[in-house]
Scaffold this motif. Sequence first.
Motif, PDB file in Angstrom:
ATOM      1  N   GLY A   6      33.123  58.343 109.149  1.00 55.29           N
ATOM      2  CA  GLY A   6      31.809  58.931 108.962  1.00 55.29           C
ATOM      3  C   GLY A   6      31.725  60.425 109.197  1.00 55.29           C
ATOM      4  N   ASP A   7      32.852  61.110 109.403  1.00 51.07           N
ATOM      5  CA  ASP A   7      32.801  62.546 109.694  1.00 51.07           C
ATOM      6  C   ASP A   7      33.154  63.416 108.491  1.00 51.07           C
ATOM      7  OD1 ASP A   7      35.475  61.900 109.545  1.00 51.07           O
ATOM      8  OD2 ASP A   7      36.059  62.973 111.372  1.00 51.07           O
ATOM      9  N   ARG A   8      33.356  62.810 107.311  1.00 51.46           N
ATOM     10  CA  ARG A   8      33.595  63.548 106.076  1.00 51.46           C
ATOM     11  C   ARG A   8      32.745  62.937 104.964  1.00 51.46           C
ATOM     12  NH1 ARG A   8      35.972  65.981 109.429  1.00 51.46           N
ATOM     13  NH2 ARG A   8      38.031  66.941 109.367  1.00 51.46           N
ATOM     14  N   LEU A   9      32.261  63.793 104.091  1.00 51.86           N
ATOM     15  CA  LEU A   9      31.512  63.352 102.915  1.00 51.86           C
ATOM     16  C   LEU A   9      32.135  63.977 101.680  1.00 51.86           C
ATOM     17  CD1 LEU A   9      29.043  62.064 101.437  1.00 51.86           C
ATOM     18  CD2 LEU A   9      27.845  64.222 101.858  1.00 51.86           C
ATOM     19  N   ALA A  10      32.539  63.147 100.724  1.00 54.60           N
ATOM     20  CA  ALA A  10      33.027  63.621  99.430  1.00 54.60           C
ATOM     21  C   ALA A  10      31.894  63.480  98.416  1.00 54.60           C
ATOM     22  CB  ALA A  10      34.238  62.810  98.981  1.00 54.60           C
ATOM     23  N   TYR A  11      31.636  64.551  97.667  1.00 54.29           N
ATOM     24  CA  TYR A  11      30.529  64.556  96.706  1.00 54.29           C
ATOM     25  C   TYR A  11      31.022  65.199  95.418  1.00 54.29           C
ATOM     26  CZ  TYR A  11      25.644  64.492  95.264  1.00 54.29           C
ATOM     27  OH  TYR A  11      24.465  64.214  94.618  1.00 54.29           O
ATOM     28  N   THR A  12      30.827  64.506  94.300  1.00 58.19           N
ATOM     29  CA  THR A  12      31.317  65.026  93.032  1.00 58.19           C
ATOM     30  C   THR A  12      30.346  64.736  91.897  1.00 58.19           C
ATOM     31  OG1 THR A  12      33.172  64.979  91.461  1.00 58.19           O
ATOM     32  CG2 THR A  12      32.610  62.908  92.540  1.00 58.19           C
ATOM     33  N   GLY A  13      30.227  65.677  90.977  1.00 57.49           N
ATOM     34  CA  GLY A  13      29.492  65.499  89.734  1.00 57.49           C
ATOM     35  C   GLY A  13      30.427  65.746  88.569  1.00 57.49           C
ATOM     36  N   TYR A  14      30.148  65.119  87.438  1.00 55.47           N
ATOM     37  CA  TYR A  14      31.094  65.228  86.332  1.00 55.47           C
ATOM     38  C   TYR A  14      31.144  66.631  85.734  1.00 55.47           C
ATOM     39  CZ  TYR A  14      27.256  64.948  82.904  1.00 55.47           C
ATOM     40  OH  TYR A  14      26.131  65.189  82.163  1.00 55.47           O
ATOM     41  N   GLN A  15      30.159  67.475  86.038  1.00 54.11           N
ATOM     42  CA  GLN A  15      30.167  68.851  85.556  1.00 54.11           C
ATOM     43  C   GLN A  15      30.457  69.867  86.656  1.00 54.11           C
ATOM     44  OE1 GLN A  15      26.155  68.607  83.674  1.00 54.11           O
ATOM     45  NE2 GLN A  15      27.189  69.432  81.883  1.00 54.11           N
ATOM     46  N   THR A  16      30.539  69.419  87.905  1.00 50.88           N
ATOM     47  CA  THR A  16      30.586  70.376  89.013  1.00 50.88           C
ATOM     48  C   THR A  16      31.810  70.237  89.904  1.00 50.88           C
ATOM     49  OG1 THR A  16      29.211  68.853  90.307  1.00 50.88           O
ATOM     50  CG2 THR A  16      28.090  70.632  89.123  1.00 50.88           C
ATOM     51  N   GLY A  17      32.670  69.260  89.689  1.00 50.76           N
ATOM     52  CA  GLY A  17      33.857  69.116  90.508  1.00 50.76           C
ATOM     53  C   GLY A  17      33.577  68.453  91.833  1.00 50.76           C
ATOM     54  N   LEU A  18      34.520  68.599  92.755  1.00 50.60           N
ATOM     55  CA  LEU A  18      34.498  67.871  94.022  1.00 50.60           C
ATOM     56  C   LEU A  18      34.259  68.806  95.194  1.00 50.60           C
ATOM     57  CD1 LEU A  18      35.096  65.286  95.750  1.00 50.60           C
ATOM     58  CD2 LEU A  18      37.497  65.989  95.695  1.00 50.60           C
ATOM     59  N   ASP A  19      33.294  68.454  96.040  1.00 48.91           N
ATOM     60  CA  ASP A  19      33.087  69.118  97.333  1.00 48.91           C
ATOM     61  C   ASP A  19      33.392  68.112  98.436  1.00 48.91           C
ATOM     62  OD1 ASP A  19      32.221  71.403  96.100  1.00 48.91           O
ATOM     63  OD2 ASP A  19      30.091  71.107  96.534  1.00 48.91           O
ATOM     64  N   VAL A  20      34.048  68.572  99.493  1.00 46.57           N
ATOM     65  CA  VAL A  20      34.287  67.747 100.680  1.00 46.57           C
ATOM     66  C   VAL A  20      33.682  68.462 101.879  1.00 46.57           C
ATOM     67  CG1 VAL A  20      35.983  66.626 102.159  1.00 46.57           C
ATOM     68  CG2 VAL A  20      36.406  66.795  99.700  1.00 46.57           C
ATOM     69  N   TYR A  21      32.805  67.771 102.592  1.00 51.90           N
ATOM     70  CA  TYR A  21      32.053  68.365 103.690  1.00 51.90           C
ATOM     71  C   TYR A  21      32.419  67.713 105.017  1.00 51.90           C
ATOM     72  CZ  TYR A  21      28.918  69.820  99.882  1.00 51.90           C
ATOM     73  OH  TYR A  21      28.391  70.346  98.735  1.00 51.90           O
ATOM     74  N   ASP A  22      32.341  68.488 106.096  1.00 49.52           N
ATOM     75  CA  ASP A  22      32.248  67.912 107.431  1.00 49.52           C
ATOM     76  C   ASP A  22      30.836  67.377 107.615  1.00 49.52           C
ATOM     77  OD1 ASP A  22      34.849  68.741 108.150  1.00 49.52           O
ATOM     78  OD2 ASP A  22      34.099  70.744 108.641  1.00 49.52           O
TER      79      ASP A  22
END
Length: 251
Positions: free
Chosen positions: A228-244
């Motif tokens: 629960g200490d990382r969040l991966a978020y991606t959109g098909y036009q925006t690529g991948l972000d990984v957050y603390d």
Amino acid sequence: MSCNAQLFDMRWIGGYPDPSGDPHYGGNKTVFAPPLETQSVLQPHLMMISTGVAVMSDTNDSIFAYTNGWHLANQAHQPMLNGGGLNPSSVVDTSYGLHRANSQLFLPWPDHTGFFMLVHMAPDTTNVSGYIHSARIYFTVIDQALDAGLAGVVSKNNVILVEPLLTGGLSAVRHANGRDWWILTHGIDSNEFVSFILTPYGFDGPFYQSIGTVQIGSAPCASFSPSGDRLAYTGYQTGLDVYDFDRCTGI
């Protein structure tokens, strides 16, 4: 630190029933068994399922309820009591359900034994860029004791928030207190996360934080790490972000 927050969706239902009535056609269940085993087995069911499926497992790790975004099924794979008519929207297909992944999720309601929340959203309007997006988030309350223990809906399509949001990318993680739940979604054409806390008293929020990539389009995907200490978020036009992610503050 408990990792049990992510273990309520270890069973996935998929496939379509055969229109001719053959119970061995199409329906399947995928089982994610820690640490790395994955199994797919036959699971006949009546529901037509597209991409907008959500499944809830009980404390015995058996399927308790699932939905295609239009109606709910119970553990006997029959229509749930009062479980039809979810997500009022002209975009929702009344045969196949919701055609948007990551747009609904089940959570146990803290300190309410036998009660569960379905948090859900559906595309229902178009923004200035021409993308279909959600204008509201709903919650539906399920009581496991109804219908002789097969469960039933006691309240549905209750509005949590009315605001332009991406359809999809809905995610949840256990609060650090071990009881409550953080629920995250995202604004459209912005870098603004929108979050809520599900507590024994209902939903607190919304809370806002601007961070990361400006998200456009629709149907993003989001996933928390097992701890629960990382969040991966991606959109098909925006690529991948990984957050603390801080499970105490939701930041």
